[in-house]
Design a protein around this motif. Structure first.
Motif, mmCIF file in Angstrom:
data_model
loop_
_atom_site.group_PDB
_atom_site.id
_atom_site.type_symbol
_atom_site.label_atom_id
_atom_site.label_comp_id
_atom_site.label_asym_id
_atom_site.label_seq_id
_atom_site.Cartn_x
_atom_site.Cartn_y
_atom_site.Cartn_z
ATOM 1 N N ALA A 90 0.827 -1.211 0.000
ATOM 2 C CA ALA A 90 0.000 0.000 0.000
ATOM 3 C C ALA A 90 0.861 1.261 0.000
ATOM 4 C CB ALA A 90 -0.927 -0.005 1.207
ATOM 5 N N ALA A 91 1.961 1.249 0.737
ATOM 6 C CA ALA A 91 2.841 2.420 0.781
ATOM 7 C C ALA A 91 3.517 2.648 -0.564
ATOM 8 C CB ALA A 91 3.889 2.254 1.874
ATOM 9 N N VAL A 92 3.970 1.575 -1.192
ATOM 10 C CA VAL A 92 4.589 1.718 -2.515
ATOM 11 C C VAL A 92 3.554 2.179 -3.532
ATOM 12 C CG1 VAL A 92 5.663 0.418 -4.390
ATOM 13 C CG2 VAL A 92 6.458 0.106 -2.057
ATOM 14 N N THR A 97 1.476 6.488 -7.010
ATOM 15 C CA THR A 97 0.385 7.306 -7.545
ATOM 16 C C THR A 97 0.562 8.793 -7.231
ATOM 17 O OG1 THR A 97 -0.946 6.858 -5.578
ATOM 18 C CG2 THR A 97 -1.273 5.433 -7.490
ATOM 19 N N LYS A 98 0.962 9.103 -6.017
ATOM 20 C CA LYS A 98 1.092 10.508 -5.624
ATOM 21 C C LYS A 98 2.484 11.073 -5.861
ATOM 22 C CE LYS A 98 -2.477 10.489 -2.123
ATOM 23 N NZ LYS A 98 -2.799 10.700 -0.720
ATOM 24 N N GLY A 99 3.480 10.213 -5.836
ATOM 25 C CA GLY A 99 4.853 10.670 -6.023
ATOM 26 C C GLY A 99 5.456 11.155 -4.714
ATOM 27 N N LEU A 100 6.753 11.285 -4.746
ATOM 28 C CA LEU A 100 7.488 11.761 -3.583
ATOM 29 C C LEU A 100 8.178 13.058 -3.963
ATOM 30 C CD1 LEU A 100 8.580 11.225 -0.703
ATOM 31 C CD2 LEU A 100 10.513 10.096 -1.781
ATOM 32 N N HIS A 101 7.793 14.125 -3.323
ATOM 33 C CA HIS A 101 8.392 15.417 -3.580
ATOM 34 C C HIS A 101 9.460 15.660 -2.534
ATOM 35 C CE1 HIS A 101 5.304 16.107 -6.501
ATOM 36 N NE2 HIS A 101 4.377 15.804 -5.593
ATOM 37 N N ALA A 102 10.669 15.236 -2.837
ATOM 38 C CA ALA A 102 11.769 15.342 -1.878
ATOM 39 C C ALA A 102 12.448 16.695 -2.041
ATOM 40 C CB ALA A 102 12.772 14.223 -2.105
ATOM 41 N N ASN A 103 12.362 17.486 -1.006
ATOM 42 C CA ASN A 103 13.056 18.760 -0.988
ATOM 43 C C ASN A 103 13.732 18.913 0.365
ATOM 44 O OD1 ASN A 103 10.684 18.932 0.344
ATOM 45 N ND2 ASN A 103 9.982 20.831 -0.567
ATOM 46 N N PHE A 104 15.011 19.090 0.329
ATOM 47 C CA PHE A 104 15.795 19.189 1.542
ATOM 48 C C PHE A 104 15.888 20.636 1.998
ATOM 49 C CE2 PHE A 104 17.198 15.444 -0.722
ATOM 50 C CZ PHE A 104 17.187 14.487 0.268
ATOM 51 N N PHE A 105 15.624 20.882 3.258
ATOM 52 C CA PHE A 105 15.719 22.199 3.878
ATOM 53 C C PHE A 105 14.789 23.236 3.263
ATOM 54 C CE2 PHE A 105 19.888 20.282 4.772
ATOM 55 C CZ PHE A 105 19.848 20.335 6.162
#
Length: 108
Positions: A90-92, A97-105
């Protein structure tokens, strides 16, 4: 080592260090809540399944036959593994579907 309590300044230092570390992780990685289900699904067997299977392995109940305690440990162990697999899937799926918006700081 000497069976005595730590002094107040050592306890305060530990609290400040771990509080600062938690704050740094929260600021540096603001996308961690979207990964929480995946991390939890991977860690779930450590608390639900492995102790049950370890009990079965340590007690060597498979040699004596299958008793009530064997069933009471095999059931939650298998249930924990199934729940873990479902949670990871379910997490994958959610990340796909939503994507991961990785932004540091840069929390947004």
């Amino acid at each position: 080592m000497k069976n005595k309590r730590c002094s107040w300044w050592v306890r305060t230092g530990f609290r400040l260090f771990f509080g600062g570390l938690a704050f740094f992780i929260a600021v540096a990685f603001p996308f961690l809540p979207s990964l929480a289900a995946l991390i939890g699904g991977i860690a779930l067997p450590l608390t639900l399944a492995y102790p049950c299977f370890m009990w079965i392995s340590i007690k060597k109940t498979h040699q004596k036959g299958h008793g009530v305690m064997w069933c009471l440990n095999l059931g939650p162990g298998c249930l924990g593994m199934v729940l873990s697999v479902l949670l990871v899937v379910a997490a994958v799926w959610n990340l796909a579907t939503k994507g991961l918006h990785a932004n540091f700081f840069h929390p947004e």
